[in-house]
Write an enzyme that holds these catalytic residues in place. Structure first.
Site, PDB file in Angstrom:
ATOM      1  N   GLU A  78       0.845  -1.193   0.000  1.00 31.62           N
ATOM      2  CA  GLU A  78       0.000   0.000   0.000  1.00 31.62           C
ATOM      3  C   GLU A  78       0.885   1.249   0.000  1.00 31.62           C
ATOM      4  O   GLU A  78       1.809   1.359   0.797  1.00 31.62           O
ATOM      5  CB  GLU A  78      -0.917  -0.013   1.234  1.00 31.62           C
ATOM      6  CG  GLU A  78      -1.616   1.292   1.541  1.00 31.62           C
ATOM      7  CD  GLU A  78      -2.520   1.816   0.414  1.00 31.62           C
ATOM      8  OE1 GLU A  78      -3.256   1.029  -0.179  1.00 31.62           O
ATOM      9  OE2 GLU A  78      -2.439   3.039   0.140  1.00 31.62           O
ATOM     10  N   GLN A  79       0.549   2.207  -0.867  1.00 34.69           N
ATOM     11  CA  GLN A  79       1.373   3.418  -0.973  1.00 34.69           C
ATOM     12  C   GLN A  79       1.267   4.323   0.260  1.00 34.69           C
ATOM     13  O   GLN A  79       2.219   5.004   0.626  1.00 34.69           O
ATOM     14  CB  GLN A  79       0.995   4.209  -2.218  1.00 34.69           C
ATOM     15  CG  GLN A  79      -0.426   4.755  -2.208  1.00 34.69           C
ATOM     16  CD  GLN A  79      -0.799   5.514  -3.477  1.00 34.69           C
ATOM     17  OE1 GLN A  79       0.009   5.623  -4.385  1.00 34.69           O
ATOM     18  NE2 GLN A  79      -2.002   6.029  -3.537  1.00 34.69           N
ATOM     19  N   ARG A 135     -16.055   5.404   5.935  1.00 39.21           N
ATOM     20  CA  ARG A 135     -15.038   4.636   5.220  1.00 39.21           C
ATOM     21  C   ARG A 135     -13.839   4.277   6.094  1.00 39.21           C
ATOM     22  O   ARG A 135     -13.276   3.188   5.982  1.00 39.21           O
ATOM     23  CB  ARG A 135     -14.519   5.433   4.027  1.00 39.21           C
ATOM     24  CG  ARG A 135     -15.298   5.192   2.807  1.00 39.21           C
ATOM     25  CD  ARG A 135     -14.957   6.236   1.774  1.00 39.21           C
ATOM     26  NE  ARG A 135     -15.799   6.007   0.653  1.00 39.21           N
ATOM     27  CZ  ARG A 135     -15.483   5.248  -0.378  1.00 39.21           C
ATOM     28  NH1 ARG A 135     -14.320   4.669  -0.451  1.00 39.21           N
ATOM     29  NH2 ARG A 135     -16.332   5.061  -1.352  1.00 39.21           N
ATOM     30  N   TYR A 165     -27.216  10.523   4.711  1.00 41.64           N
ATOM     31  CA  TYR A 165     -27.454   9.327   5.531  1.00 41.64           C
ATOM     32  C   TYR A 165     -26.624   9.314   6.800  1.00 41.64           C
ATOM     33  O   TYR A 165     -25.568   9.943   6.881  1.00 41.64           O
ATOM     34  CB  TYR A 165     -27.281   8.038   4.729  1.00 41.64           C
ATOM     35  CG  TYR A 165     -25.944   7.743   4.078  1.00 41.64           C
ATOM     36  CD1 TYR A 165     -24.873   7.218   4.790  1.00 41.64           C
ATOM     37  CD2 TYR A 165     -25.774   7.927   2.708  1.00 41.64           C
ATOM     38  CE1 TYR A 165     -23.681   6.888   4.176  1.00 41.64           C
ATOM     39  CE2 TYR A 165     -24.570   7.605   2.074  1.00 41.64           C
ATOM     40  CZ  TYR A 165     -23.520   7.087   2.820  1.00 41.64           C
ATOM     41  OH  TYR A 165     -22.342   6.772   2.196  1.00 41.64           O
ATOM     42  N   ASP A 177     -11.725  -0.872  -8.837  1.00 40.03           N
ATOM     43  CA  ASP A 177     -11.572   0.352  -9.630  1.00 40.03           C
ATOM     44  C   ASP A 177     -10.391   0.283 -10.591  1.00 40.03           C
ATOM     45  O   ASP A 177     -10.332   1.065 -11.542  1.00 40.03           O
ATOM     46  CB  ASP A 177     -11.377   1.560  -8.704  1.00 40.03           C
ATOM     47  CG  ASP A 177     -12.698   2.101  -8.175  1.00 40.03           C
ATOM     48  OD1 ASP A 177     -13.741   1.450  -8.385  1.00 40.03           O
ATOM     49  OD2 ASP A 177     -12.692   3.182  -7.554  1.00 40.03           O
TER      50      ASP A 177
HETATM   51  C1  LIG Z   1     -17.707  10.171  -4.092  1.00 38.17           C
HETATM   52  C2  LIG Z   1     -17.724   8.668  -4.079  1.00 38.17           C
HETATM   53  C3  LIG Z   1     -18.695   7.974  -3.337  1.00 38.17           C
HETATM   54  C4  LIG Z   1     -18.761   6.572  -3.375  1.00 38.17           C
HETATM   55  N1  LIG Z   1     -19.729   5.897  -2.648  1.00 38.17           N
HETATM   56  C5  LIG Z   1     -19.797   4.537  -2.718  1.00 38.17           C
HETATM   57  C6  LIG Z   1     -20.797   3.796  -1.983  1.00 38.17           C
HETATM   58  O1  LIG Z   1     -21.616   4.365  -1.263  1.00 38.17           O
HETATM   59  N2  LIG Z   1     -20.813   2.425  -2.101  1.00 38.17           N
HETATM   60  C7  LIG Z   1     -19.900   1.759  -2.888  1.00 38.17           C
HETATM   61  O2  LIG Z   1     -19.948   0.515  -2.965  1.00 38.17           O
HETATM   62  N3  LIG Z   1     -18.946   2.434  -3.577  1.00 38.17           N
HETATM   63  C8  LIG Z   1     -18.863   3.790  -3.514  1.00 38.17           C
HETATM   64  N4  LIG Z   1     -17.900   4.470  -4.190  1.00 38.17           N
HETATM   65  C9  LIG Z   1     -16.938   3.707  -5.005  1.00 38.17           C
HETATM   66  C10 LIG Z   1     -15.842   3.097  -4.160  1.00 38.17           C
HETATM   67  O3  LIG Z   1     -15.256   4.073  -3.332  1.00 38.17           O
HETATM   68  C11 LIG Z   1     -14.760   2.509  -5.041  1.00 38.17           C
HETATM   69  O4  LIG Z   1     -15.340   1.835  -6.113  1.00 38.17           O
HETATM   70  C12 LIG Z   1     -13.918   1.546  -4.206  1.00 38.17           C
HETATM   71  O5  LIG Z   1     -13.205   2.248  -3.221  1.00 38.17           O
HETATM   72  C13 LIG Z   1     -12.964   0.762  -5.099  1.00 38.17           C
HETATM   73  O6  LIG Z   1     -12.215  -0.120  -4.299  1.00 38.17           O
HETATM   74  P1  LIG Z   1     -10.786  -0.572  -4.774  1.00 38.17           P
HETATM   75  O7  LIG Z   1     -10.296  -1.514  -3.741  1.00 38.17           O
HETATM   76  O8  LIG Z   1     -10.836  -1.027  -6.184  1.00 38.17           O
HETATM   77  O9  LIG Z   1      -9.911   0.756  -4.799  1.00 38.17           O
HETATM   78  P2  LIG Z   1      -9.610   1.759  -3.616  1.00 38.17           P
HETATM   79  O10 LIG Z   1     -10.527   1.546  -2.480  1.00 38.17           O
HETATM   80  O11 LIG Z   1      -9.511   3.108  -4.251  1.00 38.17           O
HETATM   81  O12 LIG Z   1      -8.170   1.328  -3.114  1.00 38.17           O
HETATM   82  C14 LIG Z   1      -7.011   1.465  -3.895  1.00 38.17           C
HETATM   83  C15 LIG Z   1      -5.812   1.444  -2.958  1.00 38.17           C
HETATM   84  O13 LIG Z   1      -4.625   1.321  -3.731  1.00 38.17           O
HETATM   85  C16 LIG Z   1      -3.659   2.210  -3.217  1.00 38.17           C
HETATM   86  N5  LIG Z   1      -2.729   2.516  -4.322  1.00 38.17           N
HETATM   87  C17 LIG Z   1      -2.986   3.258  -5.434  1.00 38.17           C
HETATM   88  N6  LIG Z   1      -1.912   3.303  -6.235  1.00 38.17           N
HETATM   89  C18 LIG Z   1      -0.941   2.563  -5.609  1.00 38.17           C
HETATM   90  C19 LIG Z   1       0.410   2.234  -5.950  1.00 38.17           C
HETATM   91  N7  LIG Z   1       0.978   2.665  -7.092  1.00 38.17           N
HETATM   92  N8  LIG Z   1       1.120   1.456  -5.099  1.00 38.17           N
HETATM   93  C20 LIG Z   1       0.529   0.986  -3.944  1.00 38.17           C
HETATM   94  N9  LIG Z   1      -0.728   1.293  -3.568  1.00 38.17           N
HETATM   95  C21 LIG Z   1      -1.458   2.058  -4.407  1.00 38.17           C
HETATM   96  C22 LIG Z   1      -4.465   3.402  -2.734  1.00 38.17           C
HETATM   97  O14 LIG Z   1      -3.748   4.189  -1.799  1.00 38.17           O
HETATM   98  C23 LIG Z   1      -5.675   2.716  -2.130  1.00 38.17           C
HETATM   99  O15 LIG Z   1      -5.485   2.362  -0.778  1.00 38.17           O
HETATM  100  C24 LIG Z   1     -17.809   5.855  -4.156  1.00 38.17           C
HETATM  101  C25 LIG Z   1     -16.820   6.547  -4.874  1.00 38.17           C
HETATM  102  C26 LIG Z   1     -16.767   7.943  -4.844  1.00 38.17           C
HETATM  103  C27 LIG Z   1     -15.689   8.667  -5.642  1.00 38.17           C
END
Ligand SMILES: Cc1cc2nc3c(=O)[nH]c(=O)nc-3n(C[C@H](O)[C@H](O)[C@H](O)COP(=O)(O)OP(=O)(O)OC[C@H]3O[C@@H](n4cnc5c(N)ncnc54)[C@H](O)[C@@H]3O)c2cc1C
Length: 376
Positions: free
Chosen positions: A34-35, A108, A213, A292
């Site tokens: 994790e970064q 979160r 909420y 994502d």
């Molecule tokens: C405004 C907003 C509201 C939202 N509300 C909801 C909701 O109510 N319900 C829902 O289900 N979803 C919601 N989402 C979507 C949700 O936040 C994302 O889809 C979710 O966080 C994706 O999870 P992930 O694990 O793919 O990525 P993330 O949770 O973004 O995690 C990625 C991780 O990778 C790390 N990282 C990035 N680059 C590097 C690197 N080069 N080296 C090492 N580490 C790195 C980051 O620091 C981070 O910790 C919302 C999004 C937004 C923008």
């Protein structure tokens, strides 16, 4: 797959932590890179529907989420001007039995702290920002900004919307600015001075919407996220400071029930909303993507995190079940891509629960036991 397979997960977000937790339970050696230097309680809430709660249950953390967050008793869609209820769904014991779980809202930061309990102690390497990957016949090398180099057998890219792992797999391509920005605010319920609000309300305007909420079972903390159109976003920052005044201005014509809430908001920040066009290639060689990193979506269905967590559950099943990574990846993609594609489409349409909606296909799904789809 051989349990000696060295698995590197890049990103300790929602998907990365979940996949690590499941793979460790299946007997794999997994390290998450994790970064960030540590987790922080950043100002935002998240909605977790029953399909996600079933996954958290398998990780042994569902109850913690319910206790720290809130089991919402209902979700209401209201019209921005008249305040008319356009749709309401009650979450009670009958709906929990039907969907197989609760509808929970949580901060979160609190969710992250709980997800961390689901992974083996010491298996998250903070301060490790991935800057390069180098794949050879025998291994894949991860290169980090701190100078460390690590070899692994497979890499799970769970590094979010600006994924470095995706860039290595598919080439550089910035995410797409959706031409929407989101005001986010959190404030203590006592600021409402006795004004009663429901557990979860979405107000629908012609070109904008806003969600209000509770995030805690004590109903003492409120989250607001208001999404408005904006043609450009010029900053490199993940978010910018905003203000109560700016938030109220963007929703000035909305119903007084909402404006009474906006009048007491604090800590307002402004976030760009990004997504990507659907791409159906999530793996190659020793690499596989989830969440994502391969399918960021607009948060209008509250489904991005849910999809990342579902991906993690299905990917870990496939890796545990099939002998070869390539075969596991094919089953994973075949099982996930259509469902995620539907969530991407609905998120763009912003149609989820606006009016009467069939929610069963989404909430009743259990990614831990649903049949895997045979690849074509
Ligand atoms: C405004 C907003 C509201 C939202 N509300 C909801 C909701 O109510 N319900 C829902 O289900 N979803 C919601 N989402 C979507 C949700 O936040 C994302 O889809 C979710 O966080 C994706 O999870 P992930 O694990 O793919 O990525 P993330 O949770 O973004 O995690 C990625 C991780 O990778 C790390 N990282 C990035 N680059 C590097 C690197 N080069 N080296 C090492 N580490 C790195 C980051 O620091 C981070 O910790 C919302 C999004 C937004 C923008």
């Amino acid at each position: 797959m051989d349990r000696k397979t060295r698995i590197a997960v890049v990103g300790a977000g929602l998907g990365g932590m979940t996949v690590a937790g499941f793979l460790q339970r299946a007997g794999f050696a997994v390290t998450v890179y994790e970064q960030a230097p540590a987790f922080s309680r950043i100002g935002a809430g998240i909605i977790l529907s029953a399909n996600v709660m079933k996954v958290l249950r398998r990780l042994g953390i569902e109850q913690m989420v319910i206790e720290k967050g809130i089991k919402a008793d209902s979700y209401i869609s209201r019209a921005w001007d008249t305040g008319e209820t356009m749709y309401k769904i009650e979450f009670d014991s009958a709906s929990e039995a039907r969907f197989g779980g609760a509808y929970a809202n949580i901060h979160r930061g609190d969710l992250h702290a709980i997800l961390e309990k689901g992974v083996a102690p010491g298996s998250i390497a903070f301060n490790h920002r991935l800057i390069a990957l180098d794949e050879s016949r025998d291994a894949i090398r991860l290169v980090f900004e701190n100078g460390l180099k690590v070899d692994a057998d497979i890499v799970v890219g769970a590094d979010g919307v600006n994924s470095k792992v995706r860039e290595y797999l598919l080439g550089p391509e910035p995410p797409r600015f959706s031409e929407f920005v989101a005001h986010r605010a959190i404030f203590p319920t006592e600021a409402l001075r006795g004004i009663k609000i429901p557990d979860c309300t979405k107000w629908w305007g012609p070109d904008r919407h806003i969600l209000v909420y509770f995030m805690t079972s004590k109903r003492d903390e409120v989250y607001v996220i208001g999404v408005v159109p904006r043609p450009t976003w010029d900053s490199d920052e993940a978010s910018l400071p905003s203000s109560r005044e700016a938030l109220i201005k963007d929703f000035a014509n909305f119903h007084p029930d909402l404006l009474r809430v906006l009048a007491v908001t604090t800590d307002v920040t402004l976030w760009p909303v990004y997504d990507r066009e659907r791409v159906d290639r999530w793996s190659g060689g020793r690499i596989v993507l989830l969440g994502d990193s391969c399918h960021p979506m607009r948060p209008f269905m509250a489904a991005g995190g849910a999809m990342a967590i579902e991906d993690a559950a299905v990917l870990s099943r496939c890796l545990a079940e099939f002998d070869e990574p390539a075969e596991a990846y094919r089953w994973y993609e075949a099982t996930r891509i259509d469902r995620v594609g539907d969530a991407q489409r609905i998120s763009i349409e912003n149609s989820w629960m606006r009016g009467p909606t069939d929610t069963d296909w989404f909430y009743c799904y259990d990614p831990c036991v649903a049949p895997l789809t045979r690849p074509a």
